[in-house]
Write a protein that holds these residues in place. Structure first.
Motif, mmCIF file in Angstrom:
data_model
loop_
_atom_site.group_PDB
_atom_site.id
_atom_site.type_symbol
_atom_site.label_atom_id
_atom_site.label_comp_id
_atom_site.label_asym_id
_atom_site.label_seq_id
_atom_site.Cartn_x
_atom_site.Cartn_y
_atom_site.Cartn_z
ATOM 1 N N ARG A 22 0.844 -1.192 0.000
ATOM 2 C CA ARG A 22 0.000 0.000 0.000
ATOM 3 C C ARG A 22 0.877 1.239 0.000
ATOM 4 N N GLU A 23 0.344 2.292 -0.582
ATOM 5 C CA GLU A 23 1.060 3.564 -0.628
ATOM 6 C C GLU A 23 0.046 4.675 -0.383
ATOM 7 N N ASN A 24 0.268 5.460 0.669
ATOM 8 C CA ASN A 24 -0.590 6.598 0.954
ATOM 9 C C ASN A 24 -0.036 7.828 0.254
ATOM 10 N N LEU A 25 -0.886 8.492 -0.504
ATOM 11 C CA LEU A 25 -0.479 9.674 -1.262
ATOM 12 C C LEU A 25 -1.361 10.845 -0.840
ATOM 13 N N GLY A 26 -0.744 11.879 -0.288
ATOM 14 C CA GLY A 26 -1.535 13.002 0.195
ATOM 15 C C GLY A 26 -2.326 12.612 1.423
ATOM 16 N N THR A 27 -3.444 13.282 1.604
ATOM 17 C CA THR A 27 -4.240 13.069 2.812
ATOM 18 C C THR A 27 -5.369 12.068 2.637
ATOM 19 N N SER A 28 -5.753 11.771 1.386
ATOM 20 C CA SER A 28 -6.932 10.928 1.204
ATOM 21 C C SER A 28 -6.775 9.820 0.172
ATOM 22 N N THR A 29 -5.668 9.787 -0.554
ATOM 23 C CA THR A 29 -5.502 8.797 -1.623
ATOM 24 C C THR A 29 -4.648 7.633 -1.141
ATOM 25 N N VAL A 82 -1.712 -5.637 -5.501
ATOM 26 C CA VAL A 82 -2.062 -6.949 -4.968
ATOM 27 C C VAL A 82 -1.662 -8.027 -5.967
ATOM 28 N N LEU A 83 -1.069 -9.104 -5.466
ATOM 29 C CA LEU A 83 -0.715 -10.247 -6.295
ATOM 30 C C LEU A 83 -1.290 -11.497 -5.656
ATOM 31 N N ARG A 84 -1.938 -12.311 -6.467
ATOM 32 C CA ARG A 84 -2.439 -13.567 -5.933
ATOM 33 C C ARG A 84 -2.499 -14.619 -7.027
ATOM 34 N N ARG A 85 -2.429 -15.867 -6.609
ATOM 35 C CA ARG A 85 -2.583 -17.003 -7.515
ATOM 36 C C ARG A 85 -3.734 -17.862 -7.028
ATOM 37 N N ARG A 143 -3.482 -3.054 -9.617
ATOM 38 C CA ARG A 143 -3.138 -1.737 -9.113
ATOM 39 C C ARG A 143 -4.444 -0.981 -8.989
ATOM 40 N N ASN A 144 -4.729 -0.509 -7.782
ATOM 41 C CA ASN A 144 -5.969 0.235 -7.578
ATOM 42 C C ASN A 144 -5.704 1.398 -6.638
ATOM 43 N N CYS A 145 -5.973 2.598 -7.108
ATOM 44 C CA CYS A 145 -5.827 3.814 -6.315
ATOM 45 C C CYS A 145 -7.207 4.424 -6.105
ATOM 46 N N VAL A 146 -7.519 4.758 -4.870
ATOM 47 C CA VAL A 146 -8.827 5.323 -4.551
ATOM 48 C C VAL A 146 -8.675 6.490 -3.592
ATOM 49 N N ASN A 147 -9.665 7.342 -3.589
ATOM 50 C CA ASN A 147 -9.800 8.352 -2.552
ATOM 51 C C ASN A 147 -10.671 7.736 -1.468
ATOM 52 N N GLY A 148 -10.034 7.048 -0.550
ATOM 53 C CA GLY A 148 -10.792 6.322 0.459
ATOM 54 C C GLY A 148 -9.864 5.482 1.321
ATOM 55 N N THR A 149 -10.343 4.314 1.714
ATOM 56 C CA THR A 149 -9.614 3.456 2.642
ATOM 57 C C THR A 149 -8.893 2.339 1.897
ATOM 58 N N VAL A 150 -7.976 1.694 2.606
ATOM 59 C CA VAL A 150 -7.273 0.566 2.006
ATOM 60 C C VAL A 150 -8.238 -0.582 1.733
ATOM 61 N N GLU A 151 -9.259 -0.723 2.567
ATOM 62 C CA GLU A 151 -10.262 -1.769 2.340
ATOM 63 C C GLU A 151 -11.012 -1.533 1.034
ATOM 64 N N ALA A 196 -9.788 0.076 -1.513
ATOM 65 C CA ALA A 196 -8.825 -0.161 -2.591
ATOM 66 C C ALA A 196 -8.663 -1.647 -2.868
ATOM 67 N N LEU A 197 -8.738 -2.471 -1.824
ATOM 68 C CA LEU A 197 -8.566 -3.910 -1.978
ATOM 69 C C LEU A 197 -9.809 -4.613 -2.509
#
Length: 215
Positions: free
Chosen positions: A140-147, A152-155, A175-183, A185-186
């Motif tokens: 995970r990567e936090n960018l700014g205050t809200s992004t 994620v990699l899975r088999r 790869r998923n970037c959202v203005n929200g929570t890590v949940e 984004a996942l």
């Protein structure tokens, strides 16, 4: 014509032998699949052909790499982060991947490198998670205050869900970037999302349109 066929078969077997040697030496080279990756183009397919449940998909691209079915499912990106949010999926064969080992470096090479902002990440920086379909790793990567961005990699192996015909695993990189929570984004990589879907109705099916027929 016969000589051409024999030559083609010899070249293919030679490429497989070379791939085996590269793997033995720890290299990610794979001449069999590299040639296909460099020559086979994607085509746009209907959203109903998506191998996972992605109701927000903007477009689905697909190609066939010698039996290894590959899709790029483009997701909305409402952030200012460069690049697409994407579910990148490949139904793997013994030619296209090490089926006995889910190797971070091999995935990074075969999936065209890691996306922004994860280009420099190493496998030691990945966290682990699990759900009804098995385990996965993510960063995970936090960018700014809200992004927040996640990689994620899975088999998904035999038994986790139906697989494309002739394949032995389903490898997924998101790869998923959202203005929200890590949940949030996942979420597109969740167990429910990785199920097979009928996207016209939003219902979850148990058999992929690519799966082999049942006897």
């Amino acid at each position: 014509m016969a000589l051409a066929i024999v030559a083609g078969c010899s070249q293919t077997e030679g490429d497989r032998t070379a791939t085996g040697l590269f793997r033995f030496m720890g290299s990610q080279r794979n001449p069999v699949i590299e040639e296909l990756e460099n020559t086979v183009e994607y085509t746009v397919v209907p959203a109903s052909r998506a191998m996972v449940n992605a109701p927000t998909a903007l477009v689905v691209f697909e190609r066939n790499l010698g039996g290894a079915i590959e899709q790029k499912i483009i997701l909305p990106n409402n952030t200012t982060v460069q690049g697409d949010n994407v579910l990148h999926i490949r139904g793997q064969t013994s030619d296209s991947a090490r089926l006995e080992e889910f190797n971070f470096d091999e995935v990074a090479v075969r999936f065209g490198g890691l996306p922004v902002p994860f280009q420099q990440i190493e496998d030691s920086a990945l966290s682990s998670g699990s759900d009804e379909l098995g385990s996965y790793v993510y960063a995970r990567e936090n960018l700014g205050t809200s992004t927040v961005c996640v990689l994620v990699l899975r088999r998904l192996g035999v038994g986790a869900r139906p697989l494309p015909r002739g394949t032995q695993s389903l490898d997924v990189v998101m790869r998923n970037c959202v203005n929200g929570t890590v949940e949030e984004a996942l979420a597109p990589m969740s167990a429910r999302a990785m199920a097979v879907t009928g996207m016209q109705t939003g219902t979850i099916r148990t058999l992929s349109p690519y799966a082999a027929p049942r006897g």
